[in-house]
Design a protein around this motif. Structure first.
Motif, PDB file in Angstrom:
ATOM      1  N   GLY A  23     -34.557   7.939   1.848  1.00 50.08           N
ATOM      2  CA  GLY A  23     -34.329   7.166   0.633  1.00 50.08           C
ATOM      3  C   GLY A  23     -33.342   7.807  -0.319  1.00 50.08           C
ATOM      4  N   GLY A  24     -33.216   9.138  -0.262  1.00 49.58           N
ATOM      5  CA  GLY A  24     -32.325   9.831  -1.186  1.00 49.58           C
ATOM      6  C   GLY A  24     -30.878   9.891  -0.749  1.00 49.58           C
ATOM      7  N   SER A  25     -30.572   9.451   0.470  1.00 51.38           N
ATOM      8  CA  SER A  25     -29.200   9.530   0.966  1.00 51.38           C
ATOM      9  C   SER A  25     -28.255   8.680   0.118  1.00 51.38           C
ATOM     10  CB  SER A  25     -29.131   9.048   2.413  1.00 51.38           C
ATOM     11  OG  SER A  25     -27.791   9.023   2.870  1.00 51.38           O
ATOM     12  N   GLN A  26     -27.131   9.275  -0.258  1.00 51.89           N
ATOM     13  CA  GLN A  26     -26.107   8.548  -1.011  1.00 51.89           C
ATOM     14  C   GLN A  26     -24.940   8.208  -0.082  1.00 51.89           C
ATOM     15  OE1 GLN A  26     -25.421   9.278  -5.184  1.00 51.89           O
ATOM     16  NE2 GLN A  26     -26.689  11.123  -5.096  1.00 51.89           N
ATOM     17  N   ALA A  27     -25.263   7.499   0.989  1.00 52.37           N
ATOM     18  CA  ALA A  27     -24.249   7.102   1.966  1.00 52.37           C
ATOM     19  C   ALA A  27     -23.185   6.221   1.330  1.00 52.37           C
ATOM     20  CB  ALA A  27     -24.898   6.386   3.137  1.00 52.37           C
ATOM     21  N   ASP A  28     -23.571   5.451   0.311  1.00 52.22           N
ATOM     22  CA  ASP A  28     -22.583   4.597  -0.358  1.00 52.22           C
ATOM     23  C   ASP A  28     -21.518   5.436  -1.054  1.00 52.22           C
ATOM     24  OD1 ASP A  28     -24.547   5.550  -2.074  1.00 52.22           O
ATOM     25  OD2 ASP A  28     -24.517   3.794  -3.381  1.00 52.22           O
ATOM     26  N   GLN A  29     -21.929   6.570  -1.635  1.00 47.35           N
ATOM     27  CA  GLN A  29     -20.962   7.473  -2.259  1.00 47.35           C
ATOM     28  C   GLN A  29     -20.041   8.088  -1.209  1.00 47.35           C
ATOM     29  OE1 GLN A  29     -20.402   7.670  -5.357  1.00 47.35           O
ATOM     30  NE2 GLN A  29     -22.159   8.230  -6.629  1.00 47.35           N
ATOM     31  N   LEU A  30     -20.610   8.427  -0.060  1.00 46.75           N
ATOM     32  CA  LEU A  30     -19.798   9.009   1.007  1.00 46.75           C
ATOM     33  C   LEU A  30     -18.790   7.996   1.544  1.00 46.75           C
ATOM     34  CD1 LEU A  30     -19.040  11.191   2.979  1.00 46.75           C
ATOM     35  CD2 LEU A  30     -21.081  10.653   4.328  1.00 46.75           C
ATOM     36  N   LEU A  31     -19.204   6.742   1.680  1.00 49.00           N
ATOM     37  CA  LEU A  31     -18.272   5.705   2.116  1.00 49.00           C
ATOM     38  C   LEU A  31     -17.130   5.549   1.119  1.00 49.00           C
ATOM     39  CD1 LEU A  31     -20.846   3.082   3.398  1.00 49.00           C
ATOM     40  CD2 LEU A  31     -19.099   4.203   4.797  1.00 49.00           C
ATOM     41  N   ASP A  32     -17.459   5.622  -0.163  1.00 48.72           N
ATOM     42  CA  ASP A  32     -16.435   5.537  -1.190  1.00 48.72           C
ATOM     43  C   ASP A  32     -15.487   6.733  -1.102  1.00 48.72           C
ATOM     44  OD1 ASP A  32     -15.415   4.177  -3.628  1.00 48.72           O
ATOM     45  OD2 ASP A  32     -15.996   6.040  -4.615  1.00 48.72           O
ATOM     46  N   PHE A  33     -16.050   7.912  -0.885  1.00 48.95           N
ATOM     47  CA  PHE A  33     -15.238   9.124  -0.719  1.00 48.95           C
ATOM     48  C   PHE A  33     -14.261   8.964   0.438  1.00 48.95           C
ATOM     49  CE2 PHE A  33     -14.776  13.060   1.741  1.00 48.95           C
ATOM     50  CZ  PHE A  33     -14.193  13.905   0.803  1.00 48.95           C
ATOM     51  N   LEU A  34     -14.739   8.390   1.546  1.00 51.76           N
ATOM     52  CA  LEU A  34     -13.904   8.260   2.738  1.00 51.76           C
ATOM     53  C   LEU A  34     -12.813   7.200   2.601  1.00 51.76           C
ATOM     54  CD1 LEU A  34     -16.678   8.680   5.444  1.00 51.76           C
ATOM     55  CD2 LEU A  34     -14.839  10.299   4.925  1.00 51.76           C
ATOM     56  N   LYS A  35     -12.887   6.371   1.570  1.00 50.93           N
ATOM     57  CA  LYS A  35     -11.793   5.439   1.292  1.00 50.93           C
ATOM     58  C   LYS A  35     -10.545   6.195   0.841  1.00 50.93           C
ATOM     59  CE  LYS A  35     -14.634   1.533  -0.298  1.00 50.93           C
ATOM     60  NZ  LYS A  35     -14.968   0.711  -1.499  1.00 50.93           N
ATOM     61  N   TYR A  36     -10.752   7.335   0.213  1.00 49.70           N
ATOM     62  CA  TYR A  36      -9.655   8.075  -0.412  1.00 49.70           C
ATOM     63  C   TYR A  36      -9.296   9.361   0.315  1.00 49.70           C
ATOM     64  CZ  TYR A  36     -10.832   4.958  -4.279  1.00 49.70           C
ATOM     65  OH  TYR A  36     -11.088   3.847  -5.043  1.00 49.70           O
ATOM     66  N   HIS A  37     -10.128   9.768   1.290  1.00 52.18           N
ATOM     67  CA  HIS A  37      -9.917  11.043   1.975  1.00 52.18           C
ATOM     68  C   HIS A  37     -10.041  10.837   3.483  1.00 52.18           C
ATOM     69  CE1 HIS A  37     -11.517  11.918  -2.062  1.00 52.18           C
ATOM     70  NE2 HIS A  37     -10.772  13.009  -2.012  1.00 52.18           N
ATOM     71  N   ASP A  38      -9.150  11.497   4.231  1.00 50.36           N
ATOM     72  CA  ASP A  38      -9.191  11.407   5.692  1.00 50.36           C
ATOM     73  C   ASP A  38      -8.691  12.727   6.260  1.00 50.36           C
ATOM     74  OD1 ASP A  38      -9.646  10.352   8.163  1.00 50.36           O
ATOM     75  OD2 ASP A  38      -8.013   8.886   8.109  1.00 50.36           O
ATOM     76  N   ALA A  39      -8.890  12.923   7.560  1.00 47.30           N
ATOM     77  CA  ALA A  39      -8.449  14.152   8.219  1.00 47.30           C
ATOM     78  C   ALA A  39      -8.265  13.887   9.700  1.00 47.30           C
ATOM     79  CB  ALA A  39      -9.462  15.270   8.001  1.00 47.30           C
ATOM     80  N   GLU A  40      -7.468  14.721  10.336  1.00 45.62           N
ATOM     81  CA  GLU A  40      -7.267  14.591  11.775  1.00 45.62           C
ATOM     82  C   GLU A  40      -8.482  15.075  12.556  1.00 45.62           C
ATOM     83  OE1 GLU A  40      -4.520  18.222  13.045  1.00 45.62           O
ATOM     84  OE2 GLU A  40      -3.785  17.276  11.206  1.00 45.62           O
ATOM     85  N   THR A  41      -9.263  15.989  11.933  1.00 46.13           N
ATOM     86  CA  THR A  41     -10.499  16.469  12.547  1.00 46.13           C
ATOM     87  C   THR A  41     -11.629  16.373  11.529  1.00 46.13           C
ATOM     88  OG1 THR A  41      -9.281  18.019  13.957  1.00 46.13           O
ATOM     89  CG2 THR A  41     -11.648  18.402  13.693  1.00 46.13           C
ATOM     90  N   ILE A  42     -12.749  15.785  11.925  1.00 44.61           N
ATOM     91  CA  ILE A  42     -13.906  15.658  11.046  1.00 44.61           C
ATOM     92  C   ILE A  42     -15.103  16.312  11.735  1.00 44.61           C
ATOM     93  CG2 ILE A  42     -15.487  14.073   9.859  1.00 44.61           C
ATOM     94  CD1 ILE A  42     -13.192  12.032   9.792  1.00 44.61           C
ATOM     95  N   TYR A  43     -15.696  17.270  11.056  1.00 41.09           N
ATOM     96  CA  TYR A  43     -16.907  17.922  11.553  1.00 41.09           C
ATOM     97  C   TYR A  43     -18.115  17.357  10.802  1.00 41.09           C
ATOM     98  CZ  TYR A  43     -14.031  21.584  13.761  1.00 41.09           C
ATOM     99  OH  TYR A  43     -13.133  22.275  14.536  1.00 41.09           O
ATOM    100  N   LEU A  44     -19.109  16.907  11.535  1.00 41.53           N
ATOM    101  CA  LEU A  44     -20.380  16.478  10.976  1.00 41.53           C
ATOM    102  C   LEU A  44     -21.352  17.629  11.196  1.00 41.53           C
ATOM    103  CD1 LEU A  44     -20.368  12.850  12.443  1.00 41.53           C
ATOM    104  CD2 LEU A  44     -19.603  13.591  10.166  1.00 41.53           C
TER     105      LEU A  44
END
Length: 265
Positions: A23-44
Motif C-alpha cells: 500500500g505504501g508504494s509510490q509507483a505513480d511517482q516513479l512513473l512520473d520520474f521515468l517520463k523525464y529520465h532514461d538510461a541505456e542501462t537500468i538496474y532494478l
C-alpha cells in the motif's frame, strides 16, 4: 513532453525498493520520474515487487502494472534491464540466469563505470542479520514500518493543508534514534567490505531505504533509496559522475540528497 525523448538521459539508472503490491508504494511517482529520465542501462536493485505484502493481501493498482509494462517496453526497445532480487521479491531468486521479456534476473552484478571503476550491484539483505537469522522479527518490523507510513500520510495531509513541505517520520528516526544510526553505519561498512573482498571499487545497493553516496577507505558506498517515502534513484552520468535524484515533492523535484553527485576518483 514526449516520453520517448525524456529531458535527462544517463549512462545508467539504479532503482530499488519500489515495493509493488504494498500500500505504501509510490509507483505513480516513479512513473512520473521515468517520463523525464532514461538510461541505456537500468538496474532494478531488489524489492521491486513486495511478495511479503501480496501474501497478506492483494494490492495491485494500475500504476503498479504500468511500471512493469514500462520496464518490459524499455527492454524491447533496446535498453539493458537487469533485475537483482531482494528479500521481498525473493521468489525470483529461483530464476537466476533467466530472462523475462528481455529483463535479466541475476543474483548480483558488476557495473563498470564510465571511468572503468567496478561496482558490485546487490540488494544487500543477505548482510542483514535480522533478515537472515530472525525472519519473524523482520516481518514484524515490516508491519511496523507499514503502520508508520500510514501515520506519516495523515501527518503530511495536515502539513500540506497548512502549506508545510513533506516530512518523513522514518527518515527522522533513522537520523535521531541511536540504534537506527548504528544499524545503518554497520550495514554500510559491511557492504563496503564485501565490495573490497570481491575486488570491486564500490557497491550499489538498496534494502535500508536510505539514499546516500559515500566514500570510505577507498571504497564507494552508494544506496539507491526507495519509492515508498524518499522516492530517490541513483544515476550515473556519461562522464562518470553519480547523482541521487529525489522526486518526492513537486516543489522540490530534482533537489538532491546530500551529497548530490560525486565524480568517480
Amino acid at each position: 513532453m514526449n516520453e520517448d525523448n525524456p529531458d535527462r538521459r544517463f549512462r545508467a539508472l539504479f532503482i530499488s525498493d519500489v515495493h509493488l503490491g504494498a500500500g505504501g508504494s509510490q509507483a505513480d511517482q516513479l512513473l512520473d520520474f521515468l517520463k523525464y529520465h532514461d538510461a541505456e542501462t537500468i538496474y532494478l536493485v531488489g524489492d521491486i515487487v513486495d511478495g511479503w505484502a501480496l501474501k497478506s493481501s492483494w494490492h495491485w493498482p494500475q500504476s503498479h502494472n504500468d511500471f512493469v509494462q514500462k520496464m518490459l517496453r524499455k527492454a524491447r526497445k533496446g535498453a539493458t534491464v537487469i533485475y537483482v532480487p531482494g528479500n521481498h521479491d525473493e521468489f525470483l531468486r529461483s530464476y537466476y540466469g533467466t530472462h523475462f521479456g528481455g529483463i535479466e534476473v541475476v543474483e548480483n552484478a558488476i557495473h563498470e563505470g564510465a571511468d572503468g571503476r567496478r561496482y558490485l550491484v546487490i540488494h544487500g539483505d543477505i548482510f542483514d542479520l535480522v533478515v537472515q537469522n530472525a525472519r519473524w522479527l523482520a516481518h514484524l518490523g515490516d508491519k511496523a514500518y507499514d503502520f508508520a507510513i500510514r501515520i506519516n500520510r495523515l501527518v503530511n495531509a495536515f502539513r500540506r493543508s497548512f502549506g508545510f513541505p513533506y516530512w518523513s517520520l522514518s527518515q527522522w528516526a533513522k537520523f535521531k534514534v541511536k540504534n537506527a544510526v548504528n544499524y545503518i553505519g554497520a550495514f554500510e561498512q559491511t557492504l563496503a567490505g564485501e565490495a573490497r573482498r570481491r575486488g570491486a571499487d564500490g557497491v550499489i545497493c538498496g534494502h535500508i531505504h536510505h539514499a546516500t553516496i559515500r566514500d570510505e577507505h577507498d571504497i564507494r558506498y552508494m544506496n539507491c533509496g526507495d519509492w515508498v517515502e524518499s522516492c530517490t534513484a541513483l544515476a550515473e552520468h556519461e562522464d562518470g559522475r553519480f547523482e541521487i535524484i529525489a522526486w518526492t515533492d513537486p516543489l522540490r523535484r530534482s533537489s538532491p540528497v546530500v551529497p548530490m553527485s560525486v565524480r568517480a576518483a
